[in-house]
Write an enzyme that holds these catalytic residues in place. Structure first.
Site: not given
Lengths: 484, 295, 302
Positions: A189, A241-243, A246, A263, A297, A394
Site C-alpha cells: 500500500k 511511517g510515524s511512531t 507504528g 521503521e 525520518c 519530529e
C-alpha cells in the site's frame, strides 16, 4: 556575502527536466493478480503535483473488500512462488532492477512531479538506489542459507507492506525486494499522496512477467492500510511511517502471531566538534537536514555545535543556505523542492510558529517562494535547548534547531535524550573520539564525518521508539524469514 | 532430640543487595508433600521499579566492559555453581525434581553459563558485517546491547529457567530483571547468592520472586525497560504484553518458548541476538593514489 | 604585506576529502543554460591568463600569443579581452610592448619557475627583473621541498620577501598542489601563502601531470573564505592547468559563486591559467549564437 556584492551576477537560468517521454495514465486502478482491477466501490482520489497543485491522475481508493481480494491473490500465489527454484526467483528481481534502470528518467520525473522532491535527488538518489536494492536482493534469493548459520530458513507467507510518501519508489523497493527474495508474496500500500511511481512499478512487474499475485498494489488512505494490517490472512506487516501509527499497528496485531517490522520517526542529533573538518561538516549538516525538504525520518534535525566554533558554524551555515535554490522540483538546479502536501506544510508552519513563540531566533535565506504549491524555505533556529518543543518533536520539514555544548559527556547525554533512536551524526577529525561517540549513540545508523548516506548493503533501522527491525544488508533479510 | 536445622531466608535480589519486598507481602510455595517450602517475597510493582532503576544504572558499566571480561565473569558463575551443586540439587529435589532430574538440571545450568560465556566475545563476529557500500565509505554493522531486559521464567526448571534467561541476556552487555517461577522460586534466589559472589556487578542481574501475572502489566508498561523475554505459556498474557509494550516500543520476544529448556537445540546464539540492536556506522574513506585520477 | 604582518598564522582546519568530493558533485550537477551560460562563457574569457611557458618560447611566439589575446575571435569584436598574458621574465618586455594600451596585463612567472629550486636571493632578482621589465603580476612558486621538509616558516618568509620585491605588482603564489600531497597539505600551504601576503593563490605550474582540479580549488577557496571571514580582506584564486573546456570552466565559476560569492566573479579576484581554454569557450559562444556545433578550423590558433 562580500562587500560591493553586485546583485544578479551569474544567476542560474531555469533548467527544467523535460516532461516529454513520460506516461501517466488519467486513472489508475488497483493492481491485483497482474491485472488492473476497478475498486469495489468505484471510488477514486486525485493525486496532485504539490509544486503547482495540478492534478496528475485519479487513483483508486481500495476498501477492505479490495484489500481482501489482493490478500487472496497473494495467498494463492504464495506456495508456487515460495517453491520456485530460488535462482529463478532471484532472476525476476534482477529483471525488475534492469527495467527500473532503463526507465529511470521516466521514474525520476514522475517521482518529482508527484512528490515534490528535486529532480537532482530523484534522479541521483531515489531511482538508482531503488534499482540497486532489487539488484542486491536478487542475488540473495538463492543464498539465504548462508545468511543465518545453523538455521533453516522459510518464507513467512503474505506480507502486507505500508510505505510512506517521502521516498515513494525507494521505500517500495526496500519493502518489495527482500520480501520477494525471501519467497514471500506481497500486498503493498503506497502513501496516498505519492502512489504514482508504485503504480508505474506495477507496469514494470507486468513487463518482468512476475507470476500473477506475487505483488499486488492497493492504493488508498489510512483505512486501506488499516484493512491490510487487520486482515487475518496476512503473516507479516512491514510499516514505515510515524511512531504513533507504528504503535497503533503493534497494538492491533497483538496476539495474532503476525510478524512486524516498524521503521518510524526520528529526531537525530548531528554533533560537530571544534576539531572537525568544519567546511565539510557544514555541507554535511545542510545535506543532513535539507535533503528532500527535511522529509526524512533520519534527518539531522538537532544540531549540536561545540561552543568554541558556534559562531563560525552558524555563519557558514547561513552562507551555504543562501546558495540553496528553492523552486520547481523539475529544475535541475533546484535544491529545495515542494513540501509534499498541504497538510504537511501546515504541520511545519505550526512548528515554525512554536519556535518563534518560544523565543528562538529564526533564520531563513531570502528566497522567492512560488505563488502556487506548497513551499517552506530552509529554516535555522538558534538558541535552542533540549526543552524546546521544536527540539523534542519530529517536524519532518526543512527545520534545523541548533544547540551548543561544552563537553563530550554533555553532548552524549543530550544526543541520547530523546525517545527516538534512528540515526545520529558525529563530526570530528579524531579517530578515537569518533569510535567513542559512534558507540555511545543510541541509534541504529551513525554517520561519522558524513550524513544521509544509504546503500542496499547497509542495514537501516532504529533503536527505541524509532521502531524495530532492519531494512537492507544481510540483517534486513531476517524481517522476511522464519528461522528454525 | 537432634540439632535444630537453621532455615534459609529467601529475599529478593536488587542492585546487588538482598532486600525484602517493600510491600511486606509473602507467599508460601508448596512442596510435593504440600508443606510450605519457604516464605517467599511476593514482589510488588515497586520492587520491579526499583529493579529497573538498579538495572538502568548498571547498563553503562556492564556494556562498557570488554567482551573478554564479561566472558570471564559468566564462566566464573559456572565455577561457583559447580562448587555449590550439592545445595542446588537438594533444593531442586525439594521443589519436586527426582535425584536424576536434579543432577541433570544442575549439569545443564552450569554448562549453559559456560556456553554463553563463550559467546560473549564471538557473537558480534558471527552476526556483524562489513558492508560493501557503493561509495567511498567504510561501513560496518555490529550488535549492541539493548539496555534493560526483563525476563519471565517458565514454571518448570527452577534453576535452568533463570539461568537460560540470564546468560544470553547479560552476555551481550544488557542488564536483566527476571521474575522467578512462582511455584519453584527457591533456586532463583540461591542463584542470586552465587551471582553475588561471582564478580557480577550489582544491578546487572536482579531477581524477583512472586506472581509474574501480577507484575507483567507493569513490566509491559514500564517506559524504561528496553525489552521483555516471555517464556511463559499464557496466550492472553502474551497478547497483553504486546499491547502494553507498544507504549515505548520495547522489544518483546518469545524466542525459544517452543523449546524445552533441556532440549539439545535450546542453546543457540540467536537467543542472544534477539536482545541486541544492529548498529551501522559509516565513515568516509579517503581516495588518494588511485590510478591516475589525482584527487 | 603590512596588513598581514600582525596576524598569527592559525592552525589549518582538517579537510575531509570525501566530503569535498560530495560538495563537488553538487557543484557539477548545476545546470548552466541559456543566458547564464552566455554570461558565464564571456566571464571565463575575461578571466583567462593566456599562457606560454615553454623552453622553446621565442619573441615571435609571444607576439603571436599577444595578437590572439587582443582579438580572440574576429567575428565577435565585442567579446571581452583576456585578463593577462603569462610569460617567462625574459619575455615580459616583449609582451608589455605588444599589449600597450589594451588593458591586458602582463603576468610573469618568477622565482626559478617551475621548480623553485634555487637560492632566495636569485629568486628575488628574478622577481625584480620581471617587475622592472613591466610585469603587472608575478606568479611565484613556493619551495615545495622546504614545505615537505616541514620548514613552514621558511616558506612563509620567502613568500613575504617576494611580496616585498613585487612592489606594486600583484603576487600570485603557486602551491604546485600536485606535489605537496593531500588536501590537508594544500589547505596548510594556502593558509601560509595567504597570511604571508599573497594577492592570489594558484594551484599549479602546469608543468607536472597533476594540475588544477575542482576539489583542490574548493579547498583553496575555503581558505580564502576563512581569511575573508576573519579579516574582511579578499584574496584571489587562480586554478591553472588542465582546464581546457568550457563546461569545466563554468563549473569553476559555480564553485566560486557558491563558496565566495559574486564579489569574486571578476578578473580582479579569479583567473584561469590556461592555453587552450579560450578557443573552446569561443566555440561554445559561437554555438550559442548560431545554434550549430563548431569546427576548430574557424578559430585561430596562436
Amino acid at each position: 556575502m562580500a562587500k560591493d556584492n553586485k546583485k544578479g551576477i551569474f544567476e542560474y537560468s531555469a533548467a527544467p527536466e523535460s516532461t516529454g517521454h513520460i506516461s501517466i495514465k488519467e486513472q489508475y486502478d488497483l493492481f491485483i493478480n497482474n491485472q488492473w482491477v476497478k475498486p469495489q466501490q468505484g471510488k477514486y482520489f486525485d493525486s496532485i503535483n504539490p509544486s503547482n497543485e495540478n492534478k496528475l491522475a485519479s487513483v483508486a481508493r481500495a476498501n477492505d473488500k479490495d484489500v481482501d481480494k489482493a490478500v487472496k491473490a497473494a495467498r494463492k500465489a504464495f506456495p508456487t512462488w515460495a517453491k520456485l527454484p530460488a535462482k529463478e526467483r532471484g532472476k525476476y528481481l534482477y529483471r525488475i532492477a534492469r527495467i527500473i534502470q532503463e526507465k529511470s528518467r521516466e521514474f525520476a520525473v514522475i517521482e518529482s512531479m508527484d512528490g515534490g522532491k528535486p529532480i537532482r535527488e530523484s534522479r541521483d538518489v531515489d531511482i538508482p538506489l531503488a534499482a540497486a536494492h532489487f539488484f542486491y536482493l536478487g542475488g540473495w534469493a538463492d543464498k539465504l542459507e548462508y545468511a543465518f548459520p545453523g538455521q533453516n530458513v522459510e518464507p513467512l507467507g503474505v506480507a502486507g507492506q505500508i510505505i510512506p510518501w517521502n521516498f515513494p519508489l525507494l521505500m517500495a523497493a526496500w519493502k518489495l525486494a527482500p520480501a520477494l527474495a525471501c519467497g514471500n508474496t506481497v500486498v503493498l500500500k503506497p502513501a496516498e499522496t505519492t502512489s504514482l511511481t508504485a503504480l508505474k512499478l506495477a507496469e514494470v512487474i507486468q513487463e518482468a512477467e512476475l507470476p500473477e499475485g506475487v505483488v499486488n498494489i492497493v492504493t488508498g488512505e489510512g483505512d486501506t492500510g488499516a484493512a491490510l494490517v487487520n486482515h487475518p490472512d496476512v503473516n507479516k506487516i512491514a510499516f514505515t511511517g510515524s511512531t504513533d501509527v507504528g504503535k497503533l499497528i503493534q497494538r492491533s496485531i497483538a496476539g495474532t502471531g503476525k510478524k512486524a517490522t516498524l521503521e518510524l520517526g526520528g529526531k537525530a542529533a548531528n554533533i560537530i566538534f571544534e576539531d572537525a573538518a568544519i567546511n565539510q561538516a557544514v555541507e554535511g549538516i545542510i545535506n543532513g537536514i535539507y535533503f528532500n525538504q527535511g522529509h526524512v525520518c533520519c534527518a539531522g534535525s538537532r544540531l549540536f555545535v561545540q561552543e568554541s566554533v558556534v559562531d563560525e558554524v552558524i555563519l557558514k551555515l547561513k552562507q551555504r543556505m543562501g546558495n540553496l535554490v528553492l523552486g520547481d522540483p523539475l529544475d535541475k538546479n533546484t535544491d529545495i523542492g515542494a513540501i509534499n502536501s498541504k497538510g504537511q506544510l501546515q504541520t511545519i508552519k505550526k512548528y515554525l510558529e512554536i519556535g518563534k513563540k518560544d523565543g528562538l531566533e529564526m533564520f531563513q535565506p531570502k528566497l522567492t517562494i512560488p505563488k502556487k504549491g506548497f513551499w517552506c524555505a530552509p529554516t535555522l533556529f538558534t538558541g535552542a535547548a533540549q526543552s524546546h518543543q521544536i527540539v523534542q518533536e519530529e517536524i519532518f520539514g526543512p527545520v534545523l534547531a541548533v544547540q551548543t555544548f561544552r563537553t563530550i559527556e554533555e553532548v552524549i547525554q543530550k544526543a541520547n535524550n530523546t525517545p527516538y533512536g534512528l540515526s545520529a551524526g558525529v563530526w570530528t577529525d579524531k579517530g578515537s573520539k569518533i569510535f567513542n561517540l559512534t558507540s555511545k549513540m543510541r541509534a541504529g545508523v551513525v554517520w561519522a564525518n558524513t550524513y544521509n548516506k544509504f546503500d542496499p548493503t547497509s542495514p537501516f533501522g532504529g533503536y527505541k521508539e524509532s521502531g524495530y527491525g532492519r531494512e537492507g544488508g544481510v540483517h534486513g533479510l531476517e524481517a522476511y524469514l522464519k528461522l528454525s | 532430640m537432634g540439632r535444630l536445622k537453621v532455615l534459609k531466608t529467601y529475599k529478593l535480589y536488587i542492585g546487588g543487595a538482598f532486600p525484602r519486598t517493600e510491600s511486606g507481602r509473602y507467599y508460601q510455595p508448596k512442596a510435593e508433600d504440600e508443606k510450605p517450602m519457604a516464605n517467599m517475597c511476593l514482589a510488588s510493582r515497586k520492587d520491579f521499579r526499583n529493579s529497573v532503576v538498579a538495572a538502568r544504572k548498571a547498563v553503562a558499566g556492564w556494556s562498557g566492559r570488554t567482551a573478554y571480561n564479561r566472558s570471564q565473569i559468566l564462566y566464573r558463575i559456572a565455577e561457583m555453581l559447580e562448587n555449590n551443586r550439592a545445595h542446588f540439587e537438594e533444593e531442586l529435589i525439594l521443589q519436586g525434581s527426582s535425584k536424576e532430574e536434579a543432577t541433570a538440571e544442575v549439569d545443564a545450568s552450569i554448562d549453559r553459563w559456560v556456553y554463553y560465556a563463550g559467546w560473549c566475545d564471538k557473537y558480534t563476529q558471527i552476526f556483524g558485517s562489513v558492508n560493501p557500500v557503493a561509495s567511498s565509505h567504510f561501513n560496518f554493522s555490529t550488535l549492541e546491547a539493548m539496555g534493560v531486559v526483563a525476563g519471565i521464567c517458565p514454571e518448570d526448571h527452577a534453576l535452568l529457567g533463570p539461568t537460560s534467561i540470564l546468560a544470553p541476556i547479560i552476555a551481550s552487555g544488557n542488564t536483566a530483571i527476571v521474575v522467578a517461577s512462582k511455584s519453584r522460586p527457591l533456586s532463583s534466589i540461591s542463584l542470586a547468592e552465587v551471582l553475588n559472589n561471582s564478580d557480577v556487578p550489582g544491578g546487572v542481574i536482579n531477581i524477583l520472586t512472586g506472581d509474574a501475572q501480577e507484575l507483567l502489566p507493569h513490566i509491559g508498561a514500564h517506559m524504561d525497560v528496553n525489552a521483555v523475554w516471555y517464556l511463559g505459556n499464557d496466550a492472553a498474557a502474551w497478547k497483553q504484553l504486546q499491547v502494553d509494550a507498544a507504549g515505548n516500543l520495547k522489544r518483546i520476544s518469545d524466542i525459544n518458548s517452543d523449546k524445552g529448556l533441556m532440549d539439545a537445540g535450546w542453546e543457540t546464539p540467536y537467543v542472544l541476538k534477539a536482545f541486541t540492536e544492529v548498529k551501522t556506522t559509516w565513515h568516509p574513506i579517503e581516495v588518494i593514489g588511485a590510478s591516475g585520477s589525482g584527487y | 604585506m603590512d596588513k598581514h604582518k600582525f596576524l598569527e598564522l592559525p592552525k589549518s582546519p582538517p579537510v575531509d576529502q570525501v566530503g569535498v568530493g560530495d560538495r563537488i558533485n553538487r557543484v557539477q550537477s548545476r545546470s548552466i543554460k541559456k543566458s547564464t551560460k552566455m554570461e558565464g562563457l564571456e566571464m571565463v574569457l575575461s578571466m583567462i591568463d593566456l599562457t606560454t611557458l615553454e623552453g622553446q618560447d621565442t619573441v615571435n611566439k609571444v607576439r603571436q600569443l599577444c595578437a590572439k589575446a587582443k582579438r580572440l575571435h574576429e567575428p565577435y569584436p565585442d567579446l571581452p579581452a583576456v585578463a593577462a598574458v603569462c610569460v617567462y621574465p625574459s619575455m615580459v618586455a616583449v609582451a608589455k610592448k605588444e599589449l600597450k594600451n589594451t588593458g591586458i596585463n602582463v603576468a610573469s612567472v618568477a622565482t626559478a619557475f617551475p621548480s623553485g629550486q634555487t637560492l632566495l636571493d636569485i629568486k628575488l632578482d628574478d622577481v625584480r627583473f620581471a617587475v622592472d621589465s613591466g610585469a603587472d603580476e608575478i606568479d611565484m612558486v613556493i619551495s615545495r621541498g622546504k614545505f615537505l621538509q616541514g620548514e613552514y616558516n621558511y616558506v612563509f618568509d620567502e613568500i613575504a620577501a617576494v611580496k616585498e620585491a613585487c612592489n606594486k605588482a600583484r603576487l600570485k603564489v603557486i602551491l604546485e598542489t600536485g606535489e605537496i600531497g593531500n588536501l590537508d597539505s594544500i589547505r596548510k600551504a594556502s593558509d601560509i601563502a595567504i597570511y604571508a601576503g599573497a594577492d592570489f593563490i594558484k594551484t599549479s605550474t602546469g608543468k607536472i601531470g597533476k594540475a588544477a582540479t575542482l576539489p583542490v580549488t574548493c579547498v583553496m577557496l575555503e581558505a580564502i573564505r576563512d581569511y575573508y571571514f576573519k579579516t574582511g580582506t579578499q584574496v584571489g584564486m587562480k586554478p591553472a592547468g588542465g582546464i581546457s573546456n568550457a563546461k569545466l570552466a563554468l563549473q569553476y565559476l559555480v564553485l566560486v559563486k557558491e563558496t565566495l560569492g559574486d564579489a569574486w566573479l571578476d578578473k580582479q579576484w579569479f583567473r584561469f591559467g590556461a592555453s587552450s581554454l579560450a578557443n573552446d569557450v569561443l566555440k561554445q559562444i559561437a554555438k550559442q549564437k548560431s545554434g550549430s556545433y563548431q569546427s576548430g578550423d574557424y578559430f585561430s590558433i596562436d
